[in-house]
Design an enzyme around this catalytic site. Structure first.
Site, PDB file in Angstrom:
ATOM      1  CD  GLU A 122      -2.909   1.173   2.321  1.00  0.00           C
ATOM      2  OE1 GLU A 122      -2.788   0.331   3.230  1.00  0.00           O
ATOM      3  OE2 GLU A 122      -3.769   2.050   2.319  1.00  0.00           O
ATOM      4  N   GLY A 262       3.526   2.376  11.009  1.00  0.00           N
ATOM      5  CA  GLY A 262       3.321   1.527  12.186  1.00  0.00           C
ATOM      6  C   GLY A 262       3.136   0.069  11.800  1.00  0.00           C
ATOM      7  CB  ALA A 263       1.125  -2.186  11.632  1.00  0.00           C
ATOM      8  CG  MET A 264       0.400  -3.245   4.959  1.00  0.00           C
ATOM      9  SD  MET A 264      -0.605  -1.812   4.487  1.00  0.00           S
ATOM     10  CE  MET A 264      -1.889  -2.631   3.547  1.00  0.00           C
ATOM     11  CG  ASN A 266       0.119  -6.805   4.155  1.00  0.00           C
ATOM     12  OD1 ASN A 266       0.009  -5.930   3.326  1.00  0.00           O
ATOM     13  ND2 ASN A 266       1.092  -6.831   5.054  1.00  0.00           N
ATOM     14  CG  HIS A 298      -5.650   0.949  12.740  1.00  0.00           C
ATOM     15  ND1 HIS A 298      -6.383   2.123  12.696  1.00  0.00           N
ATOM     16  CD2 HIS A 298      -5.179   0.767  11.479  1.00  0.00           C
ATOM     17  CE1 HIS A 298      -6.345   2.617  11.471  1.00  0.00           C
ATOM     18  NE2 HIS A 298      -5.618   1.817  10.714  1.00  0.00           N
ATOM     19  CD  GLU A 299      -2.496  -1.851  10.823  1.00  0.00           C
ATOM     20  OE1 GLU A 299      -3.069  -2.035   9.742  1.00  0.00           O
ATOM     21  OE2 GLU A 299      -2.056  -0.736  11.183  1.00  0.00           O
ATOM     22  CG  HIS A 302      -7.418  -1.687   8.219  1.00  0.00           C
ATOM     23  ND1 HIS A 302      -8.265  -0.770   7.653  1.00  0.00           N
ATOM     24  CD2 HIS A 302      -6.293  -0.994   8.556  1.00  0.00           C
ATOM     25  CE1 HIS A 302      -7.683   0.432   7.654  1.00  0.00           C
ATOM     26  NE2 HIS A 302      -6.491   0.324   8.202  1.00  0.00           N
ATOM     27  CD  GLU A 321      -6.112   3.488   6.757  1.00  0.00           C
ATOM     28  OE1 GLU A 321      -6.257   3.357   7.986  1.00  0.00           O
ATOM     29  OE2 GLU A 321      -5.528   2.635   6.058  1.00  0.00           O
TER      30      GLU A 321
HETATM   31  N1  B3K Z   1      -2.863   1.004   5.693  1.00  0.00           N
HETATM   32  C1  B3K Z   1      -1.550   1.165   6.258  1.00  0.00           C
HETATM   33  C2  B3K Z   1      -0.871   2.408   5.837  1.00  0.00           C
HETATM   34  C3  B3K Z   1      -0.213   2.338   4.526  1.00  0.00           C
HETATM   35  C4  B3K Z   1       0.609   3.585   4.278  1.00  0.00           C
HETATM   36  C5  B3K Z   1       1.214   3.595   2.929  1.00  0.00           C
HETATM   37  N2  B3K Z   1       2.108   4.705   2.760  1.00  0.00           N
HETATM   38  C6  B3K Z   1      -1.581   1.088   7.737  1.00  0.00           C
HETATM   39  C7  B3K Z   1      -2.857   1.439   8.364  1.00  0.00           C
HETATM   40  O1  B3K Z   1      -3.391   2.511   8.255  1.00  0.00           O
HETATM   41  O2  B3K Z   1      -3.408   0.581   8.988  1.00  0.00           O
HETATM   42 ZN    ZN Z   2      -5.324   1.909   8.768  1.00  0.00          ZN
END
Ligand code: B3K
Ligand code: ZN
Length: 867
Positions: A122, A262-264, A266, A298-299, A302, A321
């Site tokens: 992302e 912070g984190a992603m 996926n 948060h992750e 998502h 977000e």
């Molecule tokens: N979705 C990712 C952020 C990605 C940032 C890319 N530059 C983390 C988050 O908001 O959970």
């Molecule tokens: Zn997020």
């Protein structure tokens, strides 16, 4: 500076083709990783004849359609795109590309962190892995095969479920993963490495057992427990509060040291910055424990708000977000103290989001124009976005809001949708008209709400008039009135609530401010009242309400709403700082001290809230609140207020400090709140500067059995400029020099110290063996902390702060543009400063503009700053 093209929201077109399945084969190698990508492509727009794929930093090896290879003359490679003639309704495309992960310092696409391979896709990083329709509205089913050396990379991970694994020749092995959920490319992930793994399980409420796996660097298992517990809490909470259950049989989290954010999230395989995972009491503070819980949440959240329902295009980023930040904030509030969490969120808005609105990068939560998408992961999209969701929650109430969520998933599960789709679901499920409310998505800027009051003793009527006005922003000149929910109470002279009566009926405590100016007439009001407005910060606005110190003191002690009590204390303290700057005051008036004292002494008040009530608004927030305050005078005045509080309330602060001084470490809400208050007292005593304050700090530093107390003592001596500071800094460094994450705290302490030679110290620290310009955590801890956390030194009138930051940005531009663009923000706000500083800042911005190889990330921010 060569102009770069922006994309416009209104130019959105569906893709000519889509990709239904993607099979990826990775032959991992440090410098020559081969990626074979087989896509089943389907034409969506009749008449389309050329498939245009995105790609960056790739070496293309071969292209084949339905098994037939294409010669080089049959396709075209141009500026980040691959054009393939494809007058076909459906076909199989096979692409072979080669990439160089070991030299990828951008930390986007496939790269190496420590000894491991990992990915960050992302927003537009997948195009650094293979040529693809790298846009969020193309949803495909992924199958991923990973081949790598078995000794170096025993774990081979990707999204979904593992469907095969085995040995290969030459000491290599493979694993294959199948993700059953169609997903956009930005949610793809791959990790290969050697880790320790913490395993657990979670049984969903429908009785499915989910395997939980948390991968950390070898030797770090002991620091993974809190993250695992947070994950299980998140999973249970989302079932209870949002009725949402996890959907795969496995949930993996991998912690890596080199990571841009912070984190992603996926799908099924979150990748985390190790800073947002690892914690034990001796190395992580209470704030970090809290942050880890909130990011893990948060992750996880998502998975539904972002993954199951994703964004149609990147302009809709706040769809996932803003909503997910709202959800993580609610999670934190339910897990701990609602008011402390609310305060935390509001501080972010006031210090950073209001500044963004006032600066050259101002944009609505749904931006209209973007050059580099990575620049729009902003406090506006995230945190103001969450405020917008929260306002809908306030207008609808929890029950109807949850009905709206249910309808949103019913309509859009498995789709890529827009912010409008979300609002429509809320509107349709609740019957609440959100027509005017939608403006919050398209209008940027911070509304200012001002208050006029009239009290008529004869008729016992109190008339409240609110006017709203949103100043023009860099991106938009004209503003319209917004739909603003105003949550309020009225207090009588004793601090009691006055019932709200309008037209003889009990009135709702949430007013709908929808016009430029609007009045409400409250009846049966038998004495003059104080209005407690924007309770819980019911809208992200600036409030202009002139209240006397005595009225603020009344709100501080008597408002039902804890947020308002805190806010009144903030306003009272801010007033003193401003009065000091303006020369209207030398000493804190007794009335102010008399208002603060009971806060410190009242046994019934939550210590965590008291700690917040005794903290001054940061310089950055004060500068937003009152235009034109001189940088240095503001800094000195704020210090003076803290130091006078430290001296005048010394006995009370000492007593409160001692109350908690000798408690052994416990990790629960009560102990955390007490530590916060104890350390606030210590801080104010240190600023007060009496001799025994230093002894107190040193004793706490020496005796601490947890990082919160250690760091609080260190911070107090640094900020209080106590002579022992240098010695404690040296001891800290000695103890933690081999622990990079802990050294980040040391770097930040050093960078934020209020001393005139701070830049020399920072330059020296850049040569420290623990420092690494290629690691974003280090850069943020040292350079970022200086630029955004040492306002006075950054804005030094000789321009040295600006020059230093710019030197760093020039270096980072070639290493990690995303990281560079993040830390340059303080350099953009020249408009709020005096002419001398404006000139100095613009000169540095111009240096950046003149760079021959300026990245898109910096280009966008630099050109907007100078424009
Ligand atoms: N979705 C990712 C952020 C990605 C940032 C890319 N530059 C983390 C988050 O908001 O959970
Ligand atoms: Zn997020």
């Amino acid at each position: 500076m060569q102009a770069m093209q922006a994309k416009q929201r209104l130019d959105y077109q569906p893709s000519d083709y889509t990709i239904d399945t993607l099979s990826l084969v990775f032959e991992l190698d440090d410098h020559h990783t081969r990626v074979t990508a087989r896509s089943s492509v389907r034409r969506q727009r009749p008449g389309a004849d050329t498939l245009v794929l995105d790609g960056e930093a790739l070496t293309l090896q071969s292209v084949a359609i339905d098994g037939k290879s294409l010669g080089q003359e049959q396709y075209r490679l141009a500026e980040g795109q691959l054009h393939i003639p494809a007058d076909l309704d459906a076909f199989e495309l096979e692409l072979v590309t080669e990439i160089d992960p070991a030299n990828n310092t951008t930390l986007e696409g496939l790269y190496q962190s420590g000894g491991a391979f990992c990915t960050q896709c992302e927003a537009e990083g997948f195009r650094r892995i293979t040529y693809f329709l790298d846009r969020p509205d193309v949803l495909a089913r992924y199958h991923t095969r990973i081949e790598a050396d078995k000794a170096r990379f025993p774990f081979l991970l990707s999204n979904g479920n593992k469907v095969a694994e085995g040995e290969l020749e030459g000491g290599r092995h493979f694993a294959e993963w199948q993700d059953p959920f169609p997903k956009p490319s930005y949610l793809f992930a791959l990790v290969a490495g050697d880790f320790d793994c913490l395993r657990d399980t979670f049984v969903t409420r429908s009785g499915r057992e989910v395997a939980l796996e948390l991968f950390v660097d070898k030797g770090n298992l002991g620091r993974a427990e809190h993250a695992m517990a947070s994950l299980k809490h998140s999973m249970a909470w989302d079932e209870q509060r949002f009725n949402l259950e996890y959907d795969l049989d496995i949930y993996m989290i991998v912690a890596v040291d080199f990571f841009n954010m912070g984190a992603m999230e996926n799908k099924g395989l979150n990748i985390f910055n190790s800073k947002a995972v690892l914690a034990d009491p001796t190395t992580a503070t209470d704030d970090e424990y809290h942050r880890i819980e909130s990011i893990i949440g948060h992750e996880y959240f998502h998975n539904w708000t972002g993954n199951r329902v994703t964004c149609r295009d990147w302009f809709q980023l706040s769809l996932k977000e803003g909503l997910t930040v709202f959800r993580d904030q609610e999670f934190s509030a339910d897990m701990g103290s609602p008011v402390v969490n609310r305060i935390l969120a509001v501080k972010t808005i006031r210090s950073h989001q209001f500044a963004e609105d006032a600066g050259p990068m101002a944009h609505p939560i749904r931006p209209d124009s973007v050059i580099e998408m990575n620049n729009f992961y902003t406090v506006t999209v995230y945190d103001k976005g969450a405020e917008v969701i929260r306002m809908m929650h306030t207008l609808l109430g929890e029950q109807r809001f949850q009905q709206g969520m249910a309808l949103y998933f019913e309509r859009h599960d498995g789709q890529a949708v827009t912010c409008d789709d979300f609002v429509a679901a809320m509107e349709d499920a609740s019957g609440v008209d959100l027509g005017q409310f939608r403006l919050w998505y398209s209008q940027s800027g911070t509304p200012v709400v001002s208050v006029q009051e009239q009290y008529d003793p004869a008729s016992q009527r109190y008339r409240l008039t609110l006017s709203q006005h949103t100043p023009a922003t860099a991106d938009q000149a004209d503003k319209q009135p917004l739909h603003i929910p105003v949550k309020l109470q009225l207090l009588d002279g004793e601090g009691n609530n006055v019932p709200l009566v309008i037209n003889g009926e009990p009135a709702n405590n949430v007013l709908n401010l929808q016009q430029a100016e609007q009045s409400w007439e409250f009846e049966q009001v038998s004495e003059p009242v104080v209005a407690s407005l924007f309770e819980d910060f019911s809208a992200p606005v600036k409030l202009e309400q002139s209240l006397s110190d005595a009225q603020l003191a009344l709100l501080m002690t008597s408002a039902d709403n804890d947020f308002v009590r805190w806010d009144a204390a903030q306003r009272l303290l801010a007033k003193q700082v401003v009065a000091l700057v303006n020369g209207e005051l030398e000493q804190l008036p007794l009335t102010v001290l008399d208002a603060l004292r009971p806060v410190l002494l009242e046994p019934g008040l939550d210590p965590a809230l008291v700690a917040e009530m005794l903290a001054l608004p940061p310089e950055q927030a004060l500068a937003q609140e009152v235009a034109g305050l001189d940088v240095e005078e503001l800094h000195l005045a704020r210090r003076a207020v803290m130091s006078q509080i430290g001296l005048a309330l010394e006995d009370e602060l000492q007593a409160r400090y001692q109350q908690y001084a000798n408690q052994a470490y416990r990790n629960d809400g009560k102990a955390i709140g007490e530590r916060a208050l104890k350390n606030r007292c210590l801080f104010l005593l240190a600023l007060g500067g009496k001799a025994d304050a230093q002894a107190l700090c040193q004793r706490q530093f020496d005796a601490a059995d947890n990082m919160t107390d250690t760091l609080a003592a260190l911070n107090a001596v640094n900020q209080g400029r106590l002579p022992v500071a240098a010695q404690l800094m040296a001891q800290f460094e000695q103890r933690w020099q081999d622990s990079a994450l802990v050294m980040d705290k040391w770097f930040s302490q050093l960078a934020m110290a209020p001393r005139s030679d701070v830049l020399d110290a920072i330059r020296a620290a850049m040569g420290h063996s623990a420092f690494d310009m290629a690691n974003p955590n280090r850069v943020r801890a040292l350079v970022g902390a200086f630029a955004s956390g040492n306002r006075n030194a950054f804005h030094a009138i000789d321009g040295s702060g600006y020059r230093f930051l710019t030197d760093c940005l020039i270096e980072l531009n070639g290493i990690n543009p995303q990281c560079a663009a993040r830390i340059m923000t303080p350099l953009m706000g020249w408009r709020e400063l005096d002419e001398t500083r404006q000139g100095l800042m613009k000169a540095q911005l111009q240096r950046l503009a003149d760079l021959p190889d300026l990245s898109r990330d910096l280009y966008e921010k630099v050109s907007k700053s100078l424009g």
